[in-house]
Design an enzyme around this catalytic site. Structure first.
Site: not given
Ligand SMILES: [Mg+2]
Length: 397
Positions: A20, A114-115
């Site tokens: 993350d 983003d993960e």
């Molecule tokens: Mg994040």
């Protein structure tokens, strides 16, 4: 041994990484505008309208949080720099981040821009290897994109996500199987995946604030309180989560074929090509942590007439020493040697993930490690130098 312990021992622990990015949008802005580094940055819109999409750790120190109205955030942190959302820029960075993930494994489940979860369960791998993969991913993101990422490593998705949260910012946290209890018991019940504010209130009224306290409730009590979700809470509270990695593109088969500059009659030459194709297919299977239960070869004769020959394997495999004799037998069931062949193909089908219970099967069937070690050595050389035309002499008649 009790049946549960037996079941556990035959089931290989998975190795899941959750990566993350830290304060993703804000970090991209701080990277692209060096004057913003070490300053409170809020991404979301203007000082008076909208909500906080992301905020730098410097802004979080003032109590600013994601999803907070911007007017409130600016009240808490008047010196914050407020920026509009540049979604196209973040998407471009996201593509690069996911390309880095896929350098390490194809078994990637995106959760957001983003993960992602990565399943790096593999043959003969220990959690230690998953940890070094997680560290390498963080290093690559840092080096290639100049951005901070946190990662969690654990035996399942639920724990891996909790671990990456605990690792933030810019950290790496591992939860080994023997550490699950100590990690999970003190967590607030809000850490249960899928619990809402109503569920939290209901438990709080019963005097239950932590996962440790929730463990006092029986499965029946939890099901009475929450219905089917109660069973999930019961398992999560014990660190149990069997959800698999869901990939975008579920692979159905993996194949490789070659068209020759001139039709081939010579069986030895055909077998050499067959071996190379088999190696490529096995290598791609291993890269995707998949095993095949069926092998098919395709032969196109000089007049473009095409035949296929298939065989179901006794046990799922990704091993050249197991594939090649089958492929050779399939080739012998064509008119090879009598008719010119212009194209040869090998396809592995009926794919299953190389994990958990299948692992023991795989290890047993993997040509007693030796063949597998050779397979993996060839994979590594290929990755490094491309395909230098390695073949294993012993397998060619
Ligand atoms: Mg994040």
């Amino acid at each position: 041994m009790g049946s549960t312990a037996e079941a556990m021992s035959t089931k290989q622990a998975r190795q899941i990484i959750h990566v993350d990015m830290d304060a993703f949008y804000a970090s991209v802005e701080q990277r692209d505008q060096p004057e913003l580094r070490n300053r409170p940055v809020i991404v979301g819109g203007s000082r008076t309208r909208g909500v906080v999409s992301a905020c730098s750790y410097e802004a979080r120190a003032f109590g600013v949080r994601s999803a907070m109205p911007l007017a409130r955030a600016v009240q808490l942190c008047p010196e914050a720099v407020v920026l509009p959302v540049r979604m196209e820029a973040y998407k471009a960075v996201s593509r690069k981040i996911f390309a880095i993930f896929r350098q390490f494994t194809d078994r990637v489940e995106p959760l957001s821009i983003d993960e992602a979860f990565l399943d790096v369960t593999g043959c003969e791998r220990l959690l230690g290897e998953a940890v070094s993969i997680a560290q390498n991913i963080r290093n690559s993101i840092r080096k290639e994109l100049a951005l901070p990422a946190s990662a969690g490593v654990a035996p399942n998705k639920y724990l891996a996500k909790l671990a990456s949260e605990a690792a933030k910012p810019d950290g790496l946290k591992v939860i080994h199987p023997h550490e699950i209890e100590a990690f999970i018991l003190p967590l607030p019940i809000g850490a249960l995946w899928g619990i809402g504010s109503k569920g939290r209130e209901r438990l709080n009224r019963l005097g239950i604030n932590t996962i440790g306290e929730l463990r006092r409730l029986s499965l029946a009590q939890l099901i009475q309180l929450f219905g089917v979700t109660g069973q999930r809470f019961y398992e999560l509270a014990r660190g149990i989560d069997d959800r698999p990695i869901i990939m975008d593109d579920t692979v159905k088969s993996i194949g490789q074929e070659e068209t020759f500059p001139a039709d081939l009659f010579d069986v030895d030459t055909l077998q050499t090509h067959l071996l190379r194709l088999t190696e490529k297919v096995a290598s791609r299977l291993r890269k995707k942590s998949l095993l095949a239960s069926a092998l098919t070869i395709k032969v196109k004769y000089g007049n473009f007439e095409q035949v296929t020959r298939s065989k179901t394997l006794e046990n799922p495999s990704a091993s050249v020493p197991e594939f090649y004799p089958v492929a050779k037998e399939l080739l012998s069931r064509t008119e090879s040697g009598q008719r010119g062949i212009r194209l040869l193909g090998v396809t592995a089908g009926n794919l299953v993930p190389c994990e958990t219970s299948q692992m023991s099967l795989f290890e047993d069937k993997c040509e007693k490690k030796k063949g597998k070690a050779l397979d993996e050595a060839i994979d590594r050389i290929r990755e490094k130098y491309g395909d230098p035309g390695i073949t294993r002499g012993t397998l060619v008649d």
